[in-house]
Motif scaffolding. Structure first.
Motif, PDB file in Angstrom:
ATOM      1  N   GLY B 159       0.818  -1.191  -0.165  1.00  0.00           N
ATOM      2  CA  GLY B 159       0.169  -0.049  -0.016  1.00  0.00           C
ATOM      3  C   GLY B 159       0.732   1.119   0.052  1.00  0.00           C
ATOM      4  O   GLY B 159       1.833   1.407   0.275  1.00  0.00           O
ATOM      5  N   PHE B 161       0.834   3.816   1.883  1.00  0.00           N
ATOM      6  CA  PHE B 161       1.207   4.220   3.190  1.00  0.00           C
ATOM      7  C   PHE B 161       2.063   3.506   3.601  1.00  0.00           C
ATOM      8  O   PHE B 161       3.228   3.592   4.311  1.00  0.00           O
ATOM      9  N   GLU B 162       2.030   2.154   3.645  1.00  0.00           N
ATOM     10  CA  GLU B 162       2.959   0.914   3.875  1.00  0.00           C
ATOM     11  C   GLU B 162       4.295   1.335   3.037  1.00  0.00           C
ATOM     12  O   GLU B 162       5.248   1.137   4.109  1.00  0.00           O
ATOM     13  N   VAL B 165       6.024   4.377   4.913  1.00  0.00           N
ATOM     14  CA  VAL B 165       6.577   4.144   6.184  1.00  0.00           C
ATOM     15  C   VAL B 165       7.706   3.180   5.984  1.00  0.00           C
ATOM     16  O   VAL B 165       8.751   3.567   6.886  1.00  0.00           O
TER      17      VAL B 165
END
Lengths: 429, 429
Positions: B159, B161-162, B165
């Motif tokens: 993803g 945002f994964e 991060v």
């Protein structure tokens, strides 16, 4: 995706004003505003900024010129056509046309009223006076402006990569929280972090991270602008300012004792379903529920916003049982000083016994603890109604550290509402 | 600033081809190329990809079609006008016109020769055959393509945002290394991470982070494209391929014994100052120095690229002393499997006794250990000359785990160069 570090590094308020829109505010402010616009349009109130964390000397940190620029910018804002269309046409809490045409027409023509700003003892005295429906809309933007100017003041002068790594660390921290939260079955969680956010772009990032990381467990955001932009639910019901102002307007002790229920009676007329959420702690949860009229027991749920949340929720559960209601059908919204540990603990204790939901604020949108020494640590800034039609407001809360109002009035309110000894809890955020 | 996570999330090789330029390669390849172009232009060589980490099954991870697309794209590249101007006009190691007009003309017209690709046992057999000056330029792009396709294969499906991060964590890790490194007084460090990089954008980020974080302690990058783009020094001298090919071309044992010195004799004619760096370990450092001609002791320094670096540097110091040279004037460049602990340790031990410098590679530009399970952990991929004019090449190294060549030839080389027992050390990167 927005590269926050670079935007912050190059930031310029004309590109990135802190408040970009009149709906960059909490949804409940708009709901309450409409209610006030209908029920108490001519009440005059004063709102005032209160920094509960005296060690953070805002007036030393934040340049007065920059603060005025940002506040003036907020005063220049008006509802855009797209925002108006969204408010008029969107479904909120399953209901169309939540905002009535007369309110929308008034809102479309609104500019926020003047502010009054002075420096005293290293703090800013920032106050707003005027008609309640107008003044009350200053609360969230005023807080957001001060919070973000403080962030910007600390970040100023940092190198581009130092900044990127600072945000990298903050992102990692939020994501690790999300990774823990998504392990909680039946979690329901909303973003309540507008007022204490590190910055607008950061809140928007956090919301998107919650969307991706929590999926359906993330139920929405209190921020209307972000809800609109990200096509998610706007979340919120009502706040302490309603009982505080209604109470200040009461002419007798008898009227005062009834004022908090009058608030909810007005609300009852306007709203149903998940908007019928009791906020019981303004003058003590225990007494409020003990003396509550029976129709309140039919309301959907309760929001626990001060004191020990376990105690508050247990009181509510007992109250529902005593009044013949089934607590498993009731909603308990926790919204005070939450972080992952507490969310896990509260969910574990109450899930199944009631429907549980969380409004996660400061520790979602402003957990930069330790990332610039202690200079970005969260602090407790509020903006509250301090008087109504010239009379001081009072809040007792379930935590005396959050109480406010003149001492003699506090004493009177405690007597009227039967509030005895309270346990003080530290207010960090 | 480039938002790497988003670019990776949306990546498309037409926007982000892995190799963007013929000078997206190590500076020493160009220096060596010019030398070979002058001294051995007609030598035919074969270069071959070798994955020393068998557990990473590249052919299972990486789609053959994508690999061919990227390799074909590399073959479509030619030197741009700006790149040519930079190579012709820039100062390298304090010298103008490092690259001679005849070489530049040849380079401007160069396209890389064909490749040969097959799958076998979960690995790719990727080989390049042709004239040495052309084929040798495949080494770095071939490695960069495979390294980055592996990264992309692992990141695919994550993803947004994964991913953000993941990069946030990797950035934090690099920055924390930089924060430790900048505490080292008199540190001199260069980026040597092109061949094993996680990706181009990531190497570029790491270089910029080093610029901001280390200031003058960061002396440059081996990557010409990034050196040009970021206006910093291009760093590098020479590599094992020179003695390996010269040695393979030797007709007798006597010629073989002299081949590594002939390499440096040719180099001596072309370069001076900080470009006169001995790489002594191809057939064992100890024997190489013992039998070295006296003129080599006047060279500026030595690069320690295999075996125990403390042992290697101590041997060099003793050698200089024995030959009447002052080691404190000599440069020792450490470039084998470095990370912060080892850099600190080596600096502490040798700073002051010699001039110390570090070429930091894989653990700078590809330390994603643990960030996607073990699926992004670094591994040991090389691309080496395996034959010259039809004769196999041999490398002994100071670490037998890095040795290569047919067994009988290895035996012969060991005899000729007087290499006895060696201590094997694990090769992780």
């Amino acid at each position: 995706m927005v590269d926050i570090a670079t935007r912050v590094h190059n930031h310029n308020w004309k590109i990135d004003p802190i408040v970009r829109s009149l709906i960059d505010t909490d949804f409940y402010k708009l709901l309450m505003c409409q209610s006030i616009f209908r029920n108490k349009p001519d009440t005059t109130v004063e709102f005032s900024l209160i920094n509960r964390t005296k060690a953070v000397r805002l007036a030393d940190l934040i340049d007065e010129g920059e603060l005025r620029e940002q506040l003036d910018h907020v005063r220049s804002l008006s509802l855009s056509r797209g925002e108006s269309t969204w408010l008029r046409g969107n479904t909120f809490y399953g209901k169309r046309q939540m905002f009535r045409p007369d309110f929308m027409e008034w809102f479309e023509n609104l500019r926020l009223p003047p502010y009054h700003l002075e420096k005293r003892d290293g703090q800013y005295e920032l106050t707003f006076e005027g008609k309640w429906p107008e003044v009350m809309l200053w609360e969230i933007p005023a807080l957001a402006v001060l919070m973000e100017l403080r962030s910007r003041a600390v970040l100023k002068g940092m190198g581009k990569f130092e900044l990127q790594v600072l945000y990298a660390r903050a992102m990692t921290r939020v994501w690790e929280k999300i990774e823990r939260l998504r392990e909680i079955d039946t979690l329901k969680l909303a973003d309540f972090g507008t007022r204490r956010r590190h910055g607008f772009l950061w809140q928007d990032w956090c919301v998107q991270a919650l969307q991706e990381g929590l999926g359906d467990k993330f139920i929405g955001t209190s921020n209307c602008r972000i809800a609109m932009k990200r096509d998610i639910e706007a979340i919120g019901t009502n706040a302490h300012e309603l009982p505080m102002v209604y109470s200040a307007l009461a002419d007798t002790d008898e009227e005062l004792a009834q004022a908090p229920y009058q608030v909810l009676a007005d609300w009852h007329e306007e709203h149903d379903g998940n908007l019928r959420i009791i906020l019981p702690d303004t003058y003590g949860t225990e007494g409020f529920l003990r003396n509550a009229p029976d129709w309140l027991t039919t309301w959907t749920g309760i929001r626990i916003d001060s004191g020990d949340p376990v105690v508050g929720a247990e009181i509510a559960i007992r109250w529902w049982k005593d009044r013949g209601e089934d607590p498993t059908k009731k909603l308990v919204i926790f919204s005070d000083g939450l972080d992952v540990d507490k969310i896990e603990e509260l969910h574990k204790r109450f899930a199944g016994r009631v429907r549980v939901s969380f409004g996660w604020g400061t520790m979602l949108t402003n957990d930069f603890r330790g990332l610039a020494g202690d200079r970005l640590n969260p602090f407790s800034l509020v903006c509250k109604a301090v008087s109504a039609n010239g009379r001081p407001t009072v809040k007792l809360s379930d935590n005396p550290s959050k109480a406010m109002g003149p001492a003699d009035e506090v004493t009177r309110y405690k007597r009227v509402f039967g509030v005895g000894e309270q346990t003080a809890m530290e207010v960090t955020v």
